[in-house]
Design an enzyme around this catalytic site. Sequence first.
Site, PDB file in Angstrom:
ATOM      1  N   LYS A  70      49.645  24.854  26.550  1.00 27.90           N
ATOM      2  CA  LYS A  70      50.112  24.616  25.187  1.00 27.90           C
ATOM      3  C   LYS A  70      51.639  24.534  25.161  1.00 27.90           C
ATOM      4  O   LYS A  70      52.305  25.278  25.876  1.00 27.90           O
ATOM      5  CB  LYS A  70      49.650  25.794  24.303  1.00 27.90           C
TER       6      LYS A  70
ATOM      7  N   SER B 234      52.304  28.446  10.843  1.00 30.39           N
ATOM      8  CA  SER B 234      53.341  28.221  11.858  1.00 30.39           C
ATOM      9  C   SER B 234      53.564  26.721  12.049  1.00 30.39           C
ATOM     10  O   SER B 234      54.691  26.282  12.283  1.00 30.39           O
ATOM     11  CB  SER B 234      52.937  28.863  13.187  1.00 30.39           C
TER      12      SER B 234
ATOM     13  N   HIS C 162      51.312  35.872   8.498  1.00 32.45           N
ATOM     14  CA  HIS C 162      50.929  36.881   9.490  1.00 32.45           C
ATOM     15  C   HIS C 162      51.273  38.295   8.998  1.00 32.45           C
ATOM     16  O   HIS C 162      50.453  39.201   9.090  1.00 32.45           O
ATOM     17  CB  HIS C 162      51.681  36.667  10.813  1.00 32.45           C
TER      18      HIS C 162
ATOM     19  N   ARG D 103      42.850  31.461   5.764  1.00 26.51           N
ATOM     20  CA  ARG D 103      43.583  30.792   4.691  1.00 26.51           C
ATOM     21  C   ARG D 103      42.693  29.905   3.854  1.00 26.51           C
ATOM     22  O   ARG D 103      42.937  29.704   2.675  1.00 26.51           O
ATOM     23  CB  ARG D 103      44.709  29.918   5.287  1.00 26.51           C
TER      24      ARG D 103
HETATM   25  P1  ADP Z   1      46.449  30.839  16.821  1.00 32.27           P
HETATM   26  O1  ADP Z   1      47.185  29.841  17.661  1.00 32.27           O
HETATM   27  O2  ADP Z   1      45.615  31.810  17.612  1.00 32.27           O
HETATM   28  O3  ADP Z   1      45.716  30.303  15.623  1.00 32.27           O
HETATM   29  P2  ADP Z   1      48.405  31.758  14.947  1.00 32.27           P
HETATM   30  O4  ADP Z   1      49.631  32.519  15.258  1.00 32.27           O
HETATM   31  O5  ADP Z   1      48.561  30.392  14.388  1.00 32.27           O
HETATM   32  O6  ADP Z   1      47.589  31.773  16.283  1.00 32.27           O
HETATM   33  O7  ADP Z   1      47.475  32.578  13.947  1.00 32.27           O
HETATM   34  C1  ADP Z   1      47.060  33.883  14.213  1.00 32.27           C
HETATM   35  C2  ADP Z   1      46.222  34.394  13.053  1.00 32.27           C
HETATM   36  O8  ADP Z   1      47.005  34.472  11.885  1.00 32.27           O
HETATM   37  C3  ADP Z   1      45.033  33.520  12.699  1.00 32.27           C
HETATM   38  O9  ADP Z   1      43.949  34.358  12.354  1.00 32.27           O
HETATM   39  C4  ADP Z   1      45.483  32.784  11.484  1.00 32.27           C
HETATM   40  O10 ADP Z   1      44.383  32.429  10.658  1.00 32.27           O
HETATM   41  C5  ADP Z   1      46.324  33.851  10.820  1.00 32.27           C
HETATM   42  N1  ADP Z   1      47.272  33.272   9.884  1.00 32.27           N
HETATM   43  C6  ADP Z   1      48.250  32.391  10.118  1.00 32.27           C
HETATM   44  N2  ADP Z   1      48.909  32.062   8.971  1.00 32.27           N
HETATM   45  C7  ADP Z   1      48.302  32.766   7.982  1.00 32.27           C
HETATM   46  C8  ADP Z   1      48.471  32.846   6.565  1.00 32.27           C
HETATM   47  N3  ADP Z   1      49.378  32.133   5.897  1.00 32.27           N
HETATM   48  N4  ADP Z   1      47.658  33.684   5.907  1.00 32.27           N
HETATM   49  C9  ADP Z   1      46.705  34.381   6.563  1.00 32.27           C
HETATM   50  N5  ADP Z   1      46.473  34.331   7.860  1.00 32.27           N
HETATM   51  C10 ADP Z   1      47.259  33.536   8.571  1.00 32.27           C
END
Ligand code: ADP
Length: 152
Positions: free
Chosen positions: A41, A127, A17, A90
């Site tokens: 969730k 995450s 992030h 990703r």
């Molecule tokens: P959600 O539950 O909405 O997917 P996340 O917190 O998991 O929320 O992800 C939010 C954003 O961050 C998404 O666009 C996800 O693709 C991006 N993201 C998460 N991890 C990475 C990473 N390692 N590299 C790039 N983008 C990421």
Amino acid sequence: MKKAVFPGSFDPITLGHTDIIERALPLFDEIILAIGTNSNKKYMFSLEERLHFLKETFKDEPKIKVTTYKGLTVDFCKEQNAEFLLRGLRNAQDLEFEKAIGQTNYKMSGIDTLFFITSSGKSHISSTVVRDVIRNKGNYEFMVPDVVRVAP
Ligand code: ADP
């Protein structure tokens, strides 16, 4: 003023992030990190903890605001006068998933999504993986910002 919303669960925030956020910063006057609240969730970290992690990580960055929202992401963007959404990609799976959401959001509101491809070496971070490693008492520290490292 150019504003973008970066919506997510941030459960917890990872270095994936932060990579996207830092790279998007030069393009905007303000980036709003917005934790979407979804009562259906189950999260590992409470909303308060996730907010704290985000605020602490970006405490020295005046262009970043941190908040929560309910309901449609595009409605929240309109409320905030944000013209863009920000998301990270990703892999091909992310692309397929994000494509449908991005297209729907644009149709609904005219708000466009800006995608950043993960920096090389960070696409393994998610995450979900971090939570799994935490549950199994493994070393997750190299995948998260400092503030998350002190979490139980
Ligand atoms: P959600 O539950 O909405 O997917 P996340 O917190 O998991 O929320 O992800 C939010 C954003 O961050 C998404 O666009 C996800 O693709 C991006 N993201 C998460 N991890 C990475 C990473 N390692 N590299 C790039 N983008 C990421």
